[in-house]
Design a protein around this motif. Structure first.
Motif, PDB file in Angstrom:
ATOM      1  N   ILE A 114      18.641  -8.712   3.736  1.00 23.27           N
ATOM      2  CA  ILE A 114      17.767  -8.962   4.820  1.00 23.27           C
ATOM      3  C   ILE A 114      16.607  -8.204   4.425  1.00 23.27           C
ATOM      4  CG2 ILE A 114      17.598  -8.839   7.225  1.00 23.27           C
ATOM      5  CD1 ILE A 114      20.414  -8.515   7.379  1.00 23.27           C
ATOM      6  N   HIS A 115      15.601  -8.868   4.035  1.00 24.26           N
ATOM      7  CA  HIS A 115      14.207  -8.122   3.567  1.00 24.26           C
ATOM      8  C   HIS A 115      13.089  -8.529   4.724  1.00 24.26           C
ATOM      9  CE1 HIS A 115      11.682  -6.065   0.890  1.00 24.26           C
ATOM     10  NE2 HIS A 115      10.629  -7.063   1.097  1.00 24.26           N
ATOM     11  N   ALA A 116      12.409  -7.223   5.062  1.00 22.68           N
ATOM     12  CA  ALA A 116      11.339  -7.437   6.032  1.00 22.68           C
ATOM     13  C   ALA A 116       9.949  -8.024   5.661  1.00 22.68           C
ATOM     14  CB  ALA A 116      11.397  -6.464   7.071  1.00 22.68           C
ATOM     15  N   SER A 117       9.829  -9.053   4.721  1.00 22.35           N
ATOM     16  CA  SER A 117       8.449  -9.649   4.569  1.00 22.35           C
ATOM     17  C   SER A 117       8.924 -11.007   4.279  1.00 22.35           C
ATOM     18  CB  SER A 117       7.921  -8.694   3.207  1.00 22.35           C
ATOM     19  OG  SER A 117       8.416  -9.168   2.232  1.00 22.35           O
ATOM     20  N   LEU A 118       7.536 -11.398   3.946  1.00 21.00           N
ATOM     21  CA  LEU A 118       7.486 -13.195   3.474  1.00 21.00           C
ATOM     22  C   LEU A 118       7.320 -13.007   1.786  1.00 21.00           C
ATOM     23  CD1 LEU A 118       5.135 -14.420   6.002  1.00 21.00           C
ATOM     24  CD2 LEU A 118       7.680 -14.721   6.085  1.00 21.00           C
ATOM     25  N   LEU A 119       8.700 -12.778   1.272  1.00 19.18           N
ATOM     26  CA  LEU A 119       8.659 -12.412  -0.331  1.00 19.18           C
ATOM     27  C   LEU A 119       7.914 -14.014  -0.932  1.00 19.18           C
ATOM     28  CD1 LEU A 119      12.257 -11.628  -0.711  1.00 19.18           C
ATOM     29  CD2 LEU A 119      10.231  -9.927  -1.171  1.00 19.18           C
ATOM     30  N   PRO A 120       7.303 -13.594  -1.982  1.00 22.94           N
ATOM     31  CA  PRO A 120       7.012 -12.424  -2.871  1.00 22.94           C
ATOM     32  C   PRO A 120       6.097 -11.496  -2.441  1.00 22.94           C
ATOM     33  CG  PRO A 120       5.833 -14.175  -3.965  1.00 22.94           C
ATOM     34  CD  PRO A 120       6.482 -14.741  -2.609  1.00 22.94           C
ATOM     35  N   ARG A 121       5.512 -11.554  -1.430  1.00 21.23           N
ATOM     36  CA  ARG A 121       4.655 -10.416  -0.759  1.00 21.23           C
ATOM     37  C   ARG A 121       5.351  -9.178  -0.112  1.00 21.23           C
ATOM     38  NH1 ARG A 121      -0.516  -9.407  -0.247  1.00 21.23           N
ATOM     39  NH2 ARG A 121      -1.388  -8.281   1.524  1.00 21.23           N
ATOM     40  N   TRP A 122       5.001  -8.217  -0.426  1.00 22.20           N
ATOM     41  CA  TRP A 122       5.559  -6.888  -0.163  1.00 22.20           C
ATOM     42  C   TRP A 122       7.088  -6.691  -0.586  1.00 22.20           C
ATOM     43  CZ3 TRP A 122       1.619  -4.371  -0.256  1.00 22.20           C
ATOM     44  CH2 TRP A 122       0.458  -4.836   0.264  1.00 22.20           C
ATOM     45  N   ARG A 123       7.332  -6.773  -1.905  1.00 18.61           N
ATOM     46  CA  ARG A 123       8.670  -6.506  -2.480  1.00 18.61           C
ATOM     47  C   ARG A 123       8.609  -4.841  -2.200  1.00 18.61           C
ATOM     48  NH1 ARG A 123       8.694 -10.123  -8.025  1.00 18.61           N
ATOM     49  NH2 ARG A 123       9.121 -11.947  -6.986  1.00 18.61           N
ATOM     50  N   GLY A 124       9.826  -4.511  -2.303  1.00 17.23           N
ATOM     51  CA  GLY A 124       9.743  -2.950  -2.093  1.00 17.23           C
ATOM     52  C   GLY A 124      10.202  -2.338  -0.910  1.00 17.23           C
ATOM     53  N   TYR A 208       3.674  -4.914  -3.965  1.00 18.65           N
ATOM     54  CA  TYR A 208       4.735  -3.965  -3.872  1.00 18.65           C
ATOM     55  C   TYR A 208       4.384  -3.251  -2.802  1.00 18.65           C
ATOM     56  CZ  TYR A 208       6.685  -5.824  -8.189  1.00 18.65           C
ATOM     57  OH  TYR A 208       7.191  -6.937  -9.294  1.00 18.65           O
ATOM     58  N   ALA A 209       5.543  -3.205  -1.972  1.00 20.90           N
ATOM     59  CA  ALA A 209       5.250  -2.043  -0.788  1.00 20.90           C
ATOM     60  C   ALA A 209       5.683  -0.809  -1.245  1.00 20.90           C
ATOM     61  CB  ALA A 209       5.838  -2.615   0.579  1.00 20.90           C
ATOM     62  N   HIS A 210       4.989   0.183  -1.674  1.00 17.48           N
ATOM     63  CA  HIS A 210       5.439   1.368  -2.253  1.00 17.48           C
ATOM     64  C   HIS A 210       5.963   2.324  -1.025  1.00 17.48           C
ATOM     65  CE1 HIS A 210       4.415   0.482  -6.526  1.00 17.48           C
ATOM     66  NE2 HIS A 210       3.159   0.043  -5.890  1.00 17.48           N
TER      67      HIS A 210
END
Length: 322
Positions: A114-124, A208-210
């Protein structure tokens, strides 16, 4: 469907609550080891562990999952627990450990994230913070089939969520956590009947969301007012934007951009201090601070803050008094 759940913070707990309420057979929970917290630095269980213990779900807390790594013994015990669980699928939400290939291969249906973004924007690691900081107009949740890369797996379900001009990381986090809980239940129900469709992520638009570093909290007043205002909201509730004025370090929680023209003063200069806010010059425009906090104090609106703080025109934020 029998599942293992891996997660640690409140975002993950929300999903675990929804899965439990939906009646899924949760055989095992993986979560980070207890950490010192609070003034007494007492060990504190993660929100996910607390929920699992309240509902009698077995918990494992390995410090690592690499069988050849520093915590190989922990990994071996975790592998035994996972094999005993005989799960059809693993659900992962903000767990905090990288899953090696042996974990990804173990469940029959693999691992769903469960990833809190609209991939591929803000992986990480910090997609919610970074979306607000960047001024994105929308975010969302992606249910992803995990692979060995960093958030590179195929997308299974995606739902968008607008970001309002008033959103903080805290407010957006809560909406996305609820959305993630709903979507993972939907995804598992589809998986049970073979209805999930895998879509590869686009090759373009990757960001990438560092991880958030506390050192980023210091406000750079040479930046435009709009950039600083977004950072205040992005760092609320953690780590909180900070700036010195005189001898005092303050946390700055909310602000309002007053205009887009360069202020005729050095960045950080207080232009006005009134009940409706403290106007501060920036590298481009004026930022009105409307909610602030002194060390050891409470978050206060500007009117209340100014009753106990001597902030006057001419002082400069970001400058330590001699």
């Amino acid at each position: 469907m029998r599942l293992v759940f891996a997660g640690t913070p409140d975002f993950a707990r929300t999903a675990l609550e929804r899965l439990h309420a939906a009646g899924f057979d949760i055989a095992l929970v993986l979560t980070q080891p207890d950490r010192p917290a609070g003034r007494g630095l007492q060990l504190q269980a993660s929100p996910v562990k607390q929920f699992a213990q309240q509902h009698g779900i077995p918990v494992a807390q390995p410090r690592g999952l690499r069988l050849d790594g520093k915590f190989a013994q922990d990994a071996s015990l975790a592998k035994e627990a996972l094999q005993t669980a005989r799960a059809d699928v693993m659900v992962v939400a903000a767990y905090g450990l990288i899953l090696p290939q042996w974990v990804l291969d173990l469940p029959r249906l693999g691992c769903l994230n469960i990833h809190a973004s609209l991939l591929p924007r803000w992986r990480g690691a910090a997609p919610i913070h970074r979306a607000i900081e960047a001024g994105d107009s929308e975010s969302g949740v992606t249910i992803m089939q995990m692979d060995a890369g960093l958030d590179t797996g195929d997308m299974l379900l995606v739902e968008r969520e607008p970001i309002t001009p008033e959103d903080t990381t805290g407010s957006l986090h809560d909406r996305l956590a609820a959305l993630g809980g709903r979507l993972i239940v939907e995804a598992l129900e589809l998986a049970a009947c073979g209805g999930l469709v895998r879509t590869p992520q686009p090759g373009e638009g990757v960001t990438y969301a560092h991880k958030i570093d506390k050192g980023e909290a210091q406000v750079d007043w040479s930046q435009p007012a709009a950039v600083i205002e977004r950072r205040l909201r992005a760092f609320d509730p953690f780590p909180g934007a900070t700036s010195r004025v005189g001898t005092e370090a303050l946390k700055l929680w909310r602000g309002k951009v007053m205009d887009g023209r360069p202020a005729p003063h050095s960045p950080g200069t207080v232009l006005a201090a009134a009940p409706d806010g403290i106007d501060v010059a920036t590298g481009d425009g004026v930022l009105r601070l409307t909610e602030l906090q002194r060390a050891g104090g409470k978050r206060l609106r500007a009117a209340d803050f100014l009753r106990g703080a001597a902030i006057t025109p001419g002082l400069r934020f970001g400058v330590t008094a001699p």
